[in-house]
Every structure is written in C-alpha cells, then in structure tokens.
Design a protein around this motif. Sequence first.
Motif, PDB file in Angstrom:
ATOM      1  N   ASN A 196       1.115  -1.406   0.401  1.00  0.00           N
ATOM      2  CA  ASN A 196      -0.296   0.201   0.061  1.00  0.00           C
ATOM      3  C   ASN A 196       1.342   1.009   0.077  1.00  0.00           C
ATOM      4  O   ASN A 196       1.593   1.189   0.651  1.00  0.00           O
ATOM      5  CB  ASN A 196      -0.579  -0.632   0.762  1.00  0.00           C
ATOM      6  CG  ASN A 196      -1.771  -0.842   1.317  1.00  0.00           C
ATOM      7  OD1 ASN A 196      -2.330  -0.777   0.354  1.00  0.00           O
ATOM      8  ND2 ASN A 196      -2.285  -1.803   2.360  1.00  0.00           N
ATOM      9  N   PHE A 197       0.574   2.211  -0.417  1.00  0.00           N
ATOM     10  CA  PHE A 197       1.181   2.948  -1.025  1.00  0.00           C
ATOM     11  C   PHE A 197       0.340   5.231  -0.173  1.00  0.00           C
ATOM     12  O   PHE A 197      -0.996   4.840  -0.191  1.00  0.00           O
ATOM     13  CB  PHE A 197       1.386   3.604  -2.277  1.00  0.00           C
ATOM     14  CG  PHE A 197       2.391   3.257  -3.293  1.00  0.00           C
ATOM     15  CD1 PHE A 197       3.518   3.432  -3.201  1.00  0.00           C
ATOM     16  CD2 PHE A 197       1.854   1.653  -3.460  1.00  0.00           C
ATOM     17  CE1 PHE A 197       4.573   2.279  -3.103  1.00  0.00           C
ATOM     18  CE2 PHE A 197       3.014   1.031  -4.314  1.00  0.00           C
ATOM     19  CZ  PHE A 197       4.365   1.358  -4.283  1.00  0.00           C
ATOM     20  N   VAL A 198       0.366   5.000   0.743  1.00  0.00           N
ATOM     21  CA  VAL A 198       0.090   6.243   0.970  1.00  0.00           C
ATOM     22  C   VAL A 198       0.907   7.808   0.890  1.00  0.00           C
ATOM     23  O   VAL A 198       2.394   7.851   0.963  1.00  0.00           O
ATOM     24  CB  VAL A 198      -0.057   6.109   2.875  1.00  0.00           C
ATOM     25  CG1 VAL A 198      -0.563   7.267   3.648  1.00  0.00           C
ATOM     26  CG2 VAL A 198      -0.384   5.485   3.036  1.00  0.00           C
ATOM     27  N   LEU A 199       0.075   8.660   0.418  1.00  0.00           N
ATOM     28  CA  LEU A 199       0.788   9.633   0.192  1.00  0.00           C
ATOM     29  C   LEU A 199       0.278  11.114   1.069  1.00  0.00           C
ATOM     30  O   LEU A 199      -1.052  11.226   0.844  1.00  0.00           O
ATOM     31  CB  LEU A 199       0.597   9.965  -1.004  1.00  0.00           C
ATOM     32  CG  LEU A 199       0.590   9.423  -2.728  1.00  0.00           C
ATOM     33  CD1 LEU A 199       0.445   9.456  -4.229  1.00  0.00           C
ATOM     34  CD2 LEU A 199       2.127   8.912  -2.973  1.00  0.00           C
ATOM     35  N   LEU A 200       1.187  11.595   1.578  1.00  0.00           N
ATOM     36  CA  LEU A 200       0.597  12.916   2.047  1.00  0.00           C
ATOM     37  C   LEU A 200       1.465  13.805   1.980  1.00  0.00           C
ATOM     38  O   LEU A 200       2.114  14.087   1.409  1.00  0.00           O
ATOM     39  CB  LEU A 200       0.744  12.361   3.687  1.00  0.00           C
ATOM     40  CG  LEU A 200       0.026  11.459   4.206  1.00  0.00           C
ATOM     41  CD1 LEU A 200       1.357  11.170   5.625  1.00  0.00           C
ATOM     42  CD2 LEU A 200      -0.579  11.503   4.704  1.00  0.00           C
ATOM     43  N   ASP A 201       0.369  14.933   2.194  1.00  0.00           N
ATOM     44  CA  ASP A 201       1.114  16.031   1.697  1.00  0.00           C
ATOM     45  C   ASP A 201       1.679  17.025   2.923  1.00  0.00           C
ATOM     46  O   ASP A 201       0.400  17.609   3.919  1.00  0.00           O
ATOM     47  CB  ASP A 201      -0.421  17.355   1.396  1.00  0.00           C
ATOM     48  CG  ASP A 201       0.387  18.763   0.992  1.00  0.00           C
ATOM     49  OD1 ASP A 201       0.475  19.307   1.935  1.00  0.00           O
ATOM     50  OD2 ASP A 201      -0.954  19.662   0.207  1.00  0.00           O
ATOM     51  N   ASN A 216      -1.708  16.469   8.880  1.00  0.00           N
ATOM     52  CA  ASN A 216      -0.736  15.830   8.435  1.00  0.00           C
ATOM     53  C   ASN A 216       1.151  15.548   9.322  1.00  0.00           C
ATOM     54  O   ASN A 216       1.688  14.923   9.262  1.00  0.00           O
ATOM     55  CB  ASN A 216      -0.322  15.352   7.014  1.00  0.00           C
ATOM     56  CG  ASN A 216      -1.466  14.642   6.180  1.00  0.00           C
ATOM     57  OD1 ASN A 216      -2.030  14.719   6.787  1.00  0.00           O
ATOM     58  ND2 ASN A 216      -1.155  15.510   5.129  1.00  0.00           N
ATOM     59  N   ALA A 237       2.496  12.459  10.639  1.00  0.00           N
ATOM     60  CA  ALA A 237       3.542  11.965   9.833  1.00  0.00           C
ATOM     61  C   ALA A 237       4.291  12.272  10.049  1.00  0.00           C
ATOM     62  O   ALA A 237       5.345  11.239   9.897  1.00  0.00           O
ATOM     63  CB  ALA A 237       2.027  11.497   8.934  1.00  0.00           C
ATOM     64  N   THR A 284       8.740   0.304  11.424  1.00  0.00           N
ATOM     65  CA  THR A 284       9.539   0.838  10.255  1.00  0.00           C
ATOM     66  C   THR A 284      10.679  -0.075  10.271  1.00  0.00           C
ATOM     67  O   THR A 284      10.987  -0.801  10.823  1.00  0.00           O
ATOM     68  CB  THR A 284      10.310   2.243   9.996  1.00  0.00           C
ATOM     69  OG1 THR A 284      10.788   2.435  11.842  1.00  0.00           O
ATOM     70  CG2 THR A 284       9.196   3.546  10.933  1.00  0.00           C
TER      71      THR A 284
END
Length: 85
Positions: free
Chosen positions: A5-10, A16, A19, A40
């Motif tokens: 799964n890829f999680v993209l955050l601004d 955010n 994170a 991690t």
Amino acid sequence: SNDVNFVLLDGNKPENQEAVSKFRVDGIPHITFVEPDGKTIDTTLIGLIPKDVVRANLEALKAHQEMPYKGVDLFGDSAYDDYYD
C-alpha cells in the motif's frame, strides 16, 4: 499477503504533521518502508531515487527480505542526530 500500500501525504497540511514528525520527513520525495504491523524498516529513501532501486526494495519488502538498497536509517539509535550533526 504480498500487497504493498502506498500512502501519499501533503506535508504542508496541519492534519499530516503527526506523520511528518513520526517519519522525520525533511525532504521530498521521502519514502519510508513500513511493515504491516507499523514497524518501520531500517531504510528511508529521500530525493530522486532511480526506478530500479525502488522496484528492488519493493520486491524485497513483499518477499520479507532485507532491502538491497539502503538509504538513511532515520529510525536507528541516534541515526537522526548523527545525520544532522
């Protein structure tokens, strides 16, 4: 499962910031590999990364093997402090 799964955050959005802090984001792009249990993995890739490096690390992640390409270990003992000293 061998799904990734890829999680993209601004990182500029206030929601955010937790994170950004947790994963010590200080450059864009910033790729942190995380196990399904939230642990991690001992590498972080920052900046422009060749596709073959990302692909090889993703394949290793899916196979539960050691990453062939290591970046900065921002999560090890004092690695963050050593990196920025």
